[in-house]
Structures are given as structure tokens and as C-alpha cells.
Design a protein around this motif. Structure first.
Motif, mmCIF file in Angstrom:
data_model
loop_
_atom_site.group_PDB
_atom_site.id
_atom_site.type_symbol
_atom_site.label_atom_id
_atom_site.label_comp_id
_atom_site.label_asym_id
_atom_site.label_seq_id
_atom_site.Cartn_x
_atom_site.Cartn_y
_atom_site.Cartn_z
ATOM 1 N N MET A 266 0.817 -1.200 0.000
ATOM 2 C CA MET A 266 0.000 0.000 0.000
ATOM 3 C C MET A 266 0.860 1.263 0.000
ATOM 4 S SD MET A 266 -3.121 1.029 2.561
ATOM 5 C CE MET A 266 -4.025 -0.443 2.163
ATOM 6 N N TYR A 267 2.096 1.147 0.511
ATOM 7 C CA TYR A 267 2.987 2.304 0.557
ATOM 8 C C TYR A 267 3.313 2.823 -0.841
ATOM 9 C CZ TYR A 267 4.017 0.188 5.163
ATOM 10 O OH TYR A 267 3.934 -0.379 6.399
ATOM 11 N N LEU A 268 3.125 1.973 -1.859
ATOM 12 C CA LEU A 268 3.424 2.391 -3.225
ATOM 13 C C LEU A 268 2.368 3.335 -3.801
ATOM 14 C CD1 LEU A 268 4.578 -1.046 -4.732
ATOM 15 C CD2 LEU A 268 6.032 0.921 -4.191
ATOM 16 N N THR A 269 1.182 3.387 -3.206
ATOM 17 C CA THR A 269 0.091 4.180 -3.783
ATOM 18 C C THR A 269 0.464 5.651 -3.962
ATOM 19 O OG1 THR A 269 -1.538 2.657 -2.835
ATOM 20 C CG2 THR A 269 -2.344 4.802 -3.584
ATOM 21 N N PRO A 270 0.945 6.348 -2.917
ATOM 22 C CA PRO A 270 1.301 7.767 -3.141
ATOM 23 C C PRO A 270 2.490 7.947 -4.072
ATOM 24 C CG PRO A 270 1.890 7.084 -0.902
ATOM 25 C CD PRO A 270 1.086 5.974 -1.498
ATOM 26 N N VAL A 271 3.384 6.961 -4.127
ATOM 27 C CA VAL A 271 4.516 7.050 -5.057
ATOM 28 C C VAL A 271 4.004 7.024 -6.499
ATOM 29 C CG1 VAL A 271 6.642 5.955 -5.839
ATOM 30 C CG2 VAL A 271 6.061 5.943 -3.404
ATOM 31 N N PHE A 272 3.166 6.037 -6.804
ATOM 32 C CA PHE A 272 2.583 5.945 -8.142
ATOM 33 C C PHE A 272 1.742 7.188 -8.447
ATOM 34 C CE2 PHE A 272 2.767 1.072 -7.827
ATOM 35 C CZ PHE A 272 3.899 1.013 -8.621
ATOM 36 N N ALA A 273 0.960 7.640 -7.472
ATOM 37 C CA ALA A 273 0.089 8.795 -7.701
ATOM 38 C C ALA A 273 0.906 10.041 -8.016
ATOM 39 C CB ALA A 273 -0.804 9.040 -6.484
ATOM 40 N N SER A 274 2.020 10.220 -7.311
ATOM 41 C CA SER A 274 2.871 11.383 -7.556
ATOM 42 C C SER A 274 3.398 11.379 -8.987
ATOM 43 C CB SER A 274 4.039 11.407 -6.568
ATOM 44 O OG SER A 274 3.574 11.481 -5.239
ATOM 45 N N VAL A 275 3.836 10.200 -9.447
ATOM 46 C CA VAL A 275 4.364 10.088 -10.814
ATOM 47 C C VAL A 275 3.252 10.323 -11.832
ATOM 48 C CG1 VAL A 275 5.425 8.527 -12.492
ATOM 49 C CG2 VAL A 275 6.214 8.534 -10.104
ATOM 50 N N LEU A 276 2.120 9.658 -11.653
ATOM 51 C CA LEU A 276 1.017 9.783 -12.609
ATOM 52 C C LEU A 276 0.450 11.198 -12.624
ATOM 53 C CD1 LEU A 276 -0.882 6.423 -11.920
ATOM 54 C CD2 LEU A 276 0.556 6.969 -13.889
ATOM 55 N N ALA A 277 0.301 11.803 -11.441
ATOM 56 C CA ALA A 277 -0.239 13.164 -11.372
ATOM 57 C C ALA A 277 0.719 14.159 -12.016
ATOM 58 C CB ALA A 277 -0.513 13.556 -9.921
ATOM 59 N N GLY A 278 2.022 13.917 -11.875
ATOM 60 C CA GLY A 278 2.997 14.785 -12.527
ATOM 61 C C GLY A 278 2.937 14.670 -14.032
ATOM 62 N N ILE A 279 2.769 13.449 -14.551
ATOM 63 C CA ILE A 279 2.750 13.220 -15.994
ATOM 64 C C ILE A 279 1.455 13.732 -16.621
ATOM 65 C CG2 ILE A 279 2.702 11.439 -17.793
ATOM 66 C CD1 ILE A 279 4.504 9.744 -15.968
ATOM 67 N N PHE A 280 0.310 13.382 -16.018
ATOM 68 C CA PHE A 280 -0.973 13.635 -16.670
ATOM 69 C C PHE A 280 -1.678 14.911 -16.203
ATOM 70 C CE2 PHE A 280 -0.441 8.979 -16.949
ATOM 71 C CZ PHE A 280 -0.521 8.828 -18.324
ATOM 72 N N LEU A 281 -1.405 15.367 -14.984
ATOM 73 C CA LEU A 281 -2.114 16.533 -14.447
ATOM 74 C C LEU A 281 -1.205 17.725 -14.194
ATOM 75 C CD1 LEU A 281 -4.400 14.715 -11.827
ATOM 76 C CD2 LEU A 281 -4.962 15.307 -14.199
ATOM 77 N N GLY A 282 0.090 17.535 -14.301
ATOM 78 C CA GLY A 282 1.016 18.629 -14.034
ATOM 79 C C GLY A 282 1.150 18.974 -12.567
ATOM 80 N N GLU A 283 0.707 18.086 -11.669
ATOM 81 C CA GLU A 283 0.854 18.340 -10.238
ATOM 82 C C GLU A 283 2.298 18.077 -9.823
ATOM 83 O OE1 GLU A 283 -1.933 16.194 -7.868
ATOM 84 O OE2 GLU A 283 -3.697 16.938 -8.942
ATOM 85 N N ARG A 284 2.764 18.850 -8.873
ATOM 86 C CA ARG A 284 4.138 18.706 -8.398
ATOM 87 C C ARG A 284 4.161 18.545 -6.885
ATOM 88 N NH1 ARG A 284 4.666 17.514 -12.762
ATOM 89 N NH2 ARG A 284 5.836 18.487 -14.464
ATOM 90 N N LEU A 285 5.099 17.742 -6.431
ATOM 91 C CA LEU A 285 5.283 17.571 -4.994
ATOM 92 C C LEU A 285 5.900 18.830 -4.404
ATOM 93 C CD1 LEU A 285 6.711 13.951 -4.840
ATOM 94 C CD2 LEU A 285 4.555 14.705 -3.848
ATOM 95 N N GLY A 286 5.300 19.329 -3.300
ATOM 96 C CA GLY A 286 5.865 20.448 -2.573
ATOM 97 C C GLY A 286 6.404 19.988 -1.231
ATOM 98 N N PRO A 287 7.076 20.877 -0.497
ATOM 99 C CA PRO A 287 7.599 20.504 0.830
ATOM 100 C C PRO A 287 6.553 19.889 1.759
ATOM 101 C CG PRO A 287 8.506 22.604 0.138
ATOM 102 C CD PRO A 287 7.470 22.246 -0.880
ATOM 103 N N PRO A 288 5.309 20.420 1.826
ATOM 104 C CA PRO A 288 4.323 19.776 2.717
ATOM 105 C C PRO A 288 4.042 18.325 2.327
ATOM 106 C CG PRO A 288 3.586 21.972 2.091
ATOM 107 C CD PRO A 288 4.750 21.654 1.231
ATOM 108 N N HIS A 289 4.019 18.038 1.002
ATOM 109 C CA HIS A 289 3.807 16.661 0.573
ATOM 110 C C HIS A 289 4.962 15.763 1.011
ATOM 111 C CE1 HIS A 289 1.341 18.732 -2.691
ATOM 112 N NE2 HIS A 289 0.460 17.976 -2.046
ATOM 113 N N LEU A 290 6.185 16.272 0.846
ATOM 114 C CA LEU A 290 7.364 15.465 1.192
ATOM 115 C C LEU A 290 7.442 15.208 2.693
ATOM 116 C CD1 LEU A 290 9.958 17.183 -1.179
ATOM 117 C CD2 LEU A 290 8.841 14.968 -1.498
ATOM 118 N N VAL A 291 7.226 16.271 3.488
ATOM 119 C CA VAL A 291 7.288 16.111 4.947
ATOM 120 C C VAL A 291 6.134 15.247 5.433
ATOM 121 C CG1 VAL A 291 7.179 17.322 7.159
ATOM 122 C CG2 VAL A 291 8.516 18.289 5.268
ATOM 123 N N GLY A 292 4.921 15.575 4.988
ATOM 124 C CA GLY A 292 3.754 14.805 5.404
ATOM 125 C C GLY A 292 3.843 13.357 4.952
#
Length: 310
Positions: A266-292
Motif C-alpha cells: 500500500m505504501y506504493l500508492t502515493p509514489v505511483f500517484a505522484s508520478v502519474l499526477a505529474g505526468i498527466f495533471l502537471g501536479e508537483r510535490l511540494g515541501p508539505p507533501h514530502l514532509v507529510g
């Protein structure tokens, strides 16, 4: 995602690597659920996503699941209250809240908060069932909660003190709580049905629970959506990949390697989501995402090392 079963002796004719592959694909499909929902929510209203996802999944499952439903109809009648409660919190509420969350929060936030399901299960099992909580597990729960707060607050304490948190983040907390309640109820009110029969009844009952909310939204709020290629493909994805296949892969993986090992995937879910969201939605990880995310991951590791969850 589904309730766990005891791992069997490794006598299955299916190679063990198939179970591991399925457990890798499952969080990929769950991550895709968040990303596709975020991308499609402008064209497909959330309640339409939720309702039609399960109607399509039910139509695919019914030829295989209906014979078992007919054979087990006496058991189903005897346990209809438990089935209704379980279907309401899983099929009915969980994805409906997730799709509503996609209106006002990011796919990355959805995936990060969704990854705390094992923590929520452990917390509710302690509160409602009196399960013993070990110090290491309590520390893990605390770290994960701080991680959720960090993600929701987006690194700004004023967001919390000023009650300015994104509605979608709060809806995702409710969604995770709903799945936690389902998991706890599954232990307390287990229904003695074969897996395919239970899944068929669970989806059918959940679709009935969603239907009045969908009809209200259709008639008085959103007016539904136009069926075309850009809307049909997301609906098929929701039904087949995070629906039927993820449930099947998860159940098979838990059966082969056990719930505690399977939960690690289950730990892979946010990893995959970060990659997919970056590719398809242009979302980027910020410091709050990394720390949280780091706090949530640390909490999950501690909590799942000290007891089996999910």
C-alpha cells in the motif's frame, strides 16, 4: 481493497510471482483511481462516477457471481443487516467521498491521505473493539496523524487555525474513516459467503445505497454527464482496474503471502500517484507533501510492524 484472509500453504498452481505482481499493480490502480478522478471530475459529476463505476462492475461480475448469490440466498437473507452496513461504508461511502474530494483537492493529496487506511483501521479497532495498542503502534498512529495534518494544512498552521483546509482533504479523511469502519465491521460482523459471492452482493447493495444520492444529484444538481469517448474511458477504468482487478489482486495476494506483508505494498500508492499526477495533471510535490508523506510512511511502517492491519 478488501478484508484479509489467512494465507494458505503455498500449494496454489499459480506461481508466487503472480501474487507479488498483482500486489504491485493494485496500488498502481488505486493511484490511477485518484488521478483519473481528478482529471475527469470536470466532465463527470462525482456521484455519477461512483454510481456508474459500480453498475458497470456489477454487470461484468454478475454472470460469474449470480449463481453463487442464488445458492447462498438463505445466508444473504440472514445477514442482510451486516451486508448493508458493510456495503454502505465500503462501496457506498468510500469512493463517493473520494470522488467528491477530487473536486477541491489534488490527486497527490488524495493518494497520501488514502495511504493511511491501515492507521485508521488500527485506530478504530482500538477505539471500537478494544484491541491492544502497543507503544510502537501508538507512535506510528501519532506520526501518521501528524503527517495527515501536514498535508491538509499545506505547511501553513493558519490553514488549520483559520479552518481554511481544502474541503477535499477533509472529505478524504472521512473516506478513509469510512473504510476503517468497514474493516472493523468486517471483523465483527463477518458474513459467511464465498469471496466472489460476497463481492457481488456487496457491490449490488452498495449501488442501491448510492442510487438515491445519484438520482438527487442527477435531477436537481448536476444533470449527469454526456456519454462520449472522454467520459466512457474513465468510467471503464474505474470499474475494471481499481474496482474488479484491484479487489481480485488484493485478495489473491493476501491469500498467498498474508495480510501484514501485503499491507506493505500500500505504501506504493502515493509514489505511483505522484508520478502519474505529474505526468498527466502537471501536479508537483511540494515541501508539505514530502514532509507529510515521510511522516505517514514512518507511521505506517511502525504501526504495521507491531500488528497486522487491514
Amino acid at each position: 481493497m478488501a478484508g484479509s484472509v489467512n494465507p494458505s500453504s503455498d500449494s496454489s498452481p499459480v506461481p508466487i510471482w503472480v501474487a507479488y505482481l498483482g500486489l504491485v499493480l493494485t496500488p498502481l490502480f488505486w493511484a490511477g483511481n485518484a488521478v483519473v478522478a481528478k482529471g475527469a471530475v470536470g466532465e463527470i459529476p462525482p456521484m455519477s462516477m461512483s454510481f456508474w463505476r459500480w453498475i458497470i462492475a456489477l454487470a461484468i461480475l454478475l454472470p460469474f457471481g449470480l449463481p453463487g448469490v442464488l445458492r447462498q440466498r438463505t445466508v444473504i437473507r440472514q445477514h442482510w443487516r451486516s451486508i448493508l452496513a458493510l456495503a454502505t461504508f465500503s462501496v457506498g461511502a468510500f469512493n463517493s467521498l473520494l470522488y467528491l474530494a477530487a473536486l477541491t483537492t489534488s490527486a497527490i493529496n488524495i493518494a497520501l491521505i488514502n495511504a493511511t487506511i491501515p492507521i485508521m483501521v488500527a485506530l478504530l479497532a482500538w477505539l471500537l473493539l478494544g484491541d491492544r495498542t502497543r507503544p510502537l503502534q501508538a507512535l506510528g498512529i501519532a506520526l501518521a496523524i501528524v503527517g495527515i495534518i501536514t498535508v491538509v494544512a499545506r505547511g501553513d498552521l493558519a490553514v488549520l487555525t483559520g479552518l481554511q483546509a481544502q474541503a477535499g482533504d477533509l472529505l478524504m479523511v472521512l473516506a478513509v474513516s469510512s473504510w476503517g469502519l468497514f474493516s472493523v465491521l468486517l471483523r465483527r460482523q463477518a458474513v459467511p459467503l464465498p469471496p466472489l459471492t460476497f463481492l457481488t452482493v456487496q457491490i449490488a447493495t452498495g449501488a442501491l445505497v448510492i442510487s438515491p444520492f445519484y438520482l438527487t444529484d442527477l435531477l436537481f444538481i448536476s444533470g449527469g454527464f454526456e456519454l462520449n469517448q472522454s467520459t466512457a474511458l474513465p468510467m471503464l477504468y474505474f470499474a475494471i482496474f481499481p474496482g474488479i482487478l484491484a479487489y481480485g489482486f488484493w485478495n489473491h495476494g493476501v491469500h498467498r503471502i498474508g495480510p501484514s506483508k501485503a499491507a506493505i505494498f500500500m505504501y506504493l500508492t502515493p509514489v505511483f500517484a505522484s508520478v502519474l499526477a505529474g505526468i498527466f495533471l502537471g501536479e508537483r510535490l511540494g515541501p508539505p507533501h514530502l514532509v507529510g508523506g515521510a511522516l505517514i510512511l514512518a507511521g505506517l511502517v511502525l504501526a504495521t510492524r507491531s500488528r497486522k492491519v487491514h
